[in-house]
Design a protein around this motif. Sequence first.
Motif, PDB file in Angstrom:
ATOM      1  N   GLN A   1      -9.034  -0.324   3.101  1.00 37.94           N
ATOM      2  CA  GLN A   1      -8.796  -1.352   2.232  1.00 37.94           C
ATOM      3  C   GLN A   1      -9.610  -2.441   2.662  1.00 37.94           C
TER       4      GLN A   1
ATOM      5  N   TYR B   1      -7.570   5.858   3.353  1.00 36.96           N
ATOM      6  CA  TYR B   1      -7.219   4.973   2.336  1.00 36.96           C
ATOM      7  C   TYR B   1      -6.843   3.578   2.905  1.00 36.96           C
TER       8      TYR B   1
ATOM      9  N   ASP C   1     -12.654   0.185  -7.755  1.00 39.93           N
ATOM     10  CA  ASP C   1     -12.491   0.324  -6.608  1.00 39.93           C
ATOM     11  C   ASP C   1     -14.004  -0.215  -6.163  1.00 39.93           C
TER      12      ASP C   1
ATOM     13  N   TRP D   1      -7.069  -5.987  -0.492  1.00 42.17           N
ATOM     14  CA  TRP D   1      -5.775  -6.605  -0.230  1.00 42.17           C
ATOM     15  C   TRP D   1      -5.736  -7.485   1.047  1.00 42.17           C
TER      16      TRP D   1
ATOM     17  N   LEU E   1       0.747  -1.286  -0.056  1.00 44.42           N
ATOM     18  CA  LEU E   1      -0.011  -0.037   0.005  1.00 44.42           C
ATOM     19  C   LEU E   1       0.938   1.053   0.077  1.00 44.42           C
TER      20      LEU E   1
END
Lengths: 297, 294
Positions: A228, A224, B228, A231, A166
């Motif tokens: 997540q 951010y 996304d 991932w 990341l």
Amino acid sequence: MIERSPLLDALTHALMIVGLIVTAFPIYVVFIASTHDLPSVNQVPMSLIPGNHLVENYAKVWSKSDFGAKMLNSLIVAVGVTVGKVILAAISAFSIVFFRYRLRMVFFWMIFITLMLPLEVRIVPTYAVAADVAEPLRWLVWLFGIELALPPVNLLNSYTGLILPLIATATGTFLYRQFFLTIPDSLVEAAKMDGAGPVRFFIEHLLPLSRNNMAALATIMFVYAWNQYLWPLLITTEQSMATATMQLQKIVPGPLFGQPPIWNEAMAATLMVMVPPLLVVIFMQHYFVRGLIASDK
Amino acid sequence: MQRRAAFDNLWLAGALIAPQLLLVLVFFYWPTVQALYWAFSTQPPFGGANQWVGWQNFEQIFSDSVYWNSVRVSIIFAILSTSLSIATALLMALMVDRQLAGHRVYRFIYFWPYAIAAPAVGLAFRFIFAPDAGFVSAVNQFAPNLWNPALKGWDAMILIVIANSWKMAAYNFIFFLAALQAIPRTLIEAAAMDGSGVLRRARDVQIPLLQPTLFFLLVINITESFVDSFGIVDITTGGGPARATDLMVFKIYSDGFKGLDYSMAAAQSIVLMLLVVALTFIQFRYVERRVHYA
């Protein structure tokens, strides 16, 4: 603007209130649903008045899926990404902007290009790298013709594996670079004349000047990283390393399980996942907006 | 843009940039190259090294109707959620920019959704739009299964479009409002002096001046909807019902990690990468013209 347009003003107010309701309603519903017991949460339409099972629901979610540990994992990852990014981006932009060497622009473009492809589109091979980080090194060693057997290094189920990929983006480097370019040459010259070397100049001049930038970058990176989902879902197989966002998927029994979702508990978990980044954004509103706009994402 | 005054300590310069370069090489360039290699090779069923197969993987995905379905669904999703989120955000920003009483409160709250994680957004909307709980299912009292995203493809699509737009509208709002506030006040005042009303000024002064922002947001929104959307899809519909919401990024994930077919997933990743790179190129070309180094 001073002008009278009562009809339009009324319409504007009405629409803005509708906008407010649309924005706030889902968050409110999540909260209300998390305060009801199972029968009343499943009523259609659900009551919009808080129930009295708030503590019970949260306590249940917290203990049932070890949610506290998951929240802690999320926090570690988010803070790790934020700190790593703020530092790495600062020193790499410093190198690109304030030093003279031939590969400077090559390095800049190498980092800059990473803005183009988000993690999601190269997810499968990135996963393979995380499963054995030594692979690229092994290949490099082979390229130089050295006989060396490197043992596999596995990053699955580790904080390192959750955090490092990341950080490997250009977002922050670009943000700092844009800012560093605005620093007048005369400042650098003055510092040099006073006998400051690069390290001293960086710590005593650049860092204090980039405080706003750092705060902006930190807020967007925290949000951010906390948010997540894909991932962590891939890289953690052990429950002890799961993050809070991933846990949302497990908390709702899907149609496959043939049973109705336990909505009140699911909503309690949802609210807990929502709150930390929301608080950061609310308290750091100014920096968040600035960070978003300046980094062009 | 070479600076006049700079340092010459090469070792230090190298040491400062090395960590970032190393990360980018290991977690960006290596995987990207590897995706290319996998896309042009297959893994033998009984293990061993990958075999080079040229364009075969691509021929296979392009002749697969399930793949084309995911492309079609992704495009529908991109168009619907981009237009919905941009239109609402533009309207909201124009209204907040009028600075009527209370505009600070609206401005403060409108951007909240962007801070919320996609799966949390997904779960909240899944509850609100659930076929047997929540709120929208109230319409099922008139006719059974009038609304059921678990069974009807279009209902599921509407659900993910609304959830995604709710989040992205907040992002777009921030950019529109910033752009509106960057328009010189004198310009608006001049237009007002010439006798143009609020609506006329919005149409003939503000919206035309917002064009660069609008274009930038279009590209970003389409890209985001391609990459996304995973969190929302995975938690609300799981790609169903009957692949009605099987977006490209979701299919890559399910082929690669559920089906364990890395070559097919890699070939699809390459197609998605090319799409995203193409969109980004358009954006860079356009944005570059308005970048100023202050």
